[in-house]
Design a protein around this motif. Structure first.
Motif, short mmCIF file in Angstrom:
data_model
loop_
_atom_site.label_atom_id
_atom_site.label_comp_id
_atom_site.label_asym_id
_atom_site.label_seq_id
_atom_site.Cartn_x
_atom_site.Cartn_y
_atom_site.Cartn_z
N GLN A 36 -11.76 -1.35 40.20
CA GLN A 36 -10.50 -1.53 41.15
C GLN A 36 -9.03 -0.92 40.58
O GLN A 36 -8.19 -0.71 41.41
CB GLN A 36 -10.49 -3.12 41.22
CG GLN A 36 -11.59 -3.61 41.72
CD GLN A 36 -11.52 -5.00 42.11
OE1 GLN A 36 -10.87 -5.59 41.66
NE2 GLN A 36 -12.66 -5.68 42.54
N PHE A 37 -8.86 -0.93 39.46
CA PHE A 37 -7.58 -0.39 38.81
C PHE A 37 -7.60 0.83 39.04
O PHE A 37 -6.46 1.40 39.25
CB PHE A 37 -7.65 -0.79 37.13
CG PHE A 37 -6.60 -0.28 36.53
CD1 PHE A 37 -5.56 -1.03 36.16
CD2 PHE A 37 -6.35 1.01 35.84
CE1 PHE A 37 -4.26 -0.62 35.40
CE2 PHE A 37 -5.34 1.34 35.23
CZ PHE A 37 -4.22 0.48 34.92
N VAL A 38 -8.56 1.72 38.83
CA VAL A 38 -8.36 3.07 38.88
C VAL A 38 -8.21 3.68 40.47
O VAL A 38 -7.41 4.41 40.98
CB VAL A 38 -9.43 3.78 38.46
CG1 VAL A 38 -9.42 5.35 38.56
CG2 VAL A 38 -9.55 3.63 36.96
N THR A 39 -8.99 2.92 41.25
CA THR A 39 -9.37 3.55 42.55
C THR A 39 -8.10 2.70 43.66
O THR A 39 -7.89 3.35 44.64
CB THR A 39 -10.56 3.20 43.19
OG1 THR A 39 -10.79 1.74 43.28
CG2 THR A 39 -11.55 3.72 42.47
N GLY A 40 -7.55 1.67 43.16
CA GLY A 40 -6.85 0.87 44.04
C GLY A 40 -7.45 0.06 44.96
O GLY A 40 -6.88 -0.32 45.99
N ALA A 41 -8.83 0.57 45.20
CA ALA A 41 -9.56 -0.34 46.26
C ALA A 41 -9.98 -1.67 45.67
O ALA A 41 -10.25 -1.89 44.41
CB ALA A 41 -11.03 0.54 46.41
N GLY A 42 -10.13 -2.47 46.58
CA GLY A 42 -10.60 -3.99 46.00
C GLY A 42 -11.90 -4.23 46.82
O GLY A 42 -12.40 -3.68 47.90
N GLY A 43 -12.51 -5.47 46.21
CA GLY A 43 -13.98 -5.82 46.86
C GLY A 43 -14.77 -4.91 46.48
O GLY A 43 -14.90 -3.87 45.69
N GLU A 44 -15.97 -5.33 47.04
CA GLU A 44 -17.32 -4.50 46.90
C GLU A 44 -17.27 -3.27 47.74
O GLU A 44 -16.55 -3.20 48.60
CB GLU A 44 -18.41 -5.33 47.63
CG GLU A 44 -19.06 -6.24 46.52
CD GLU A 44 -19.60 -5.70 45.28
OE1 GLU A 44 -20.59 -4.69 45.48
OE2 GLU A 44 -19.34 -5.77 44.25
#
Length: 199
Positions: free
Chosen positions: A155-163
């Motif tokens: 999540q930190f790297v991609t900026g994407a949250g959740g599954e």
């Protein structure tokens, strides 16, 4: 697993192996294809598994984790300059993401959930480089590893949250010709005539 092998071709096994030492699999089984591990062991890139590896689990886990972090750091800082530049830091991020992709049996680009990989990696570098000098120190790296579980790191790297949402509704065959009644369908059995083969 067609895409897993495809993903592995572009990755370096040692980087994945080292990421797996700091983010070990819950079931204890590596997701790196065995043939890739064996090849890396034969080349001397990674050490073969020993009985000592199992004994470490009974020892001081903090010391084991600290040692793993140092090994990972030394791999990405091969000249021992004491910092990672942007490219080296982003290579660590990419290897960690590829490890997650192998575990989730998806492509690493799927982890970004539609976001641009380059921009996300640039943003992650800015976040880990708290001194804003374009260099990641060992202390910053160690803090990142210690504060993030693997999913948090993604999540930190991609900026994407959740599954990560992976489309599992993949049609492998054309089922339009199959009967829709559900259940066995009686058909005519035809036997092949092999009498022409007998001489």
């Amino acid at each position: 697993f067609f895409f897993v092998k495809e993903e592995m071709g572009a990755n370096n096994t040692k980087g994945l192996y080292l990421c797996e030492t700091i983010y070990p699999p819950e079931n204890g089984v590596s997701c790196i294809p065995p043939e890739k591990l064996e090849k890396a062991i034969r080349k001397g890139e990674i050490p073969p598994k020993t009985d000592d590896d199992e004994e470490d689990l009974d020892g001081d886990m903090d010391a084991v984790i600290d040692d793993c972090i140092r090994q990972v750091w030394q791999y990405y800082d091969p000249k021992g300059v004491g910092f990672l530049n942007k490219k080296q830091t982003q290579q660590f991020f990419k290897d960690a993401l590829n490890l997650v992709a192998l575990r989730k049996m998806c492509k690493s680009k799927d982890l970004f959930q539609g976001r641009k990989e380059g921009a996300a990696l640039d943003e992650a570098f800015k976040k880990i480089n708290t001194s804003n000098d374009g260099r990641v120190t060992f202390e910053q790296f160690e803090e990142f590893i210690n504060m993030c579980e693997l999913d948090e790191a993604v999540q930190f790297v991609t900026g994407a949250g959740g599954e990560v949402q992976i489309n599992t509704n993949v049609q492998m065959v054309d089922n339009s010709n199959l009967p829709s009644g559900g259940g066995p369908v009686k058909g005519k059995i035809e036997y092949r005539d092999y009498s022409a083969l007998e001489d």
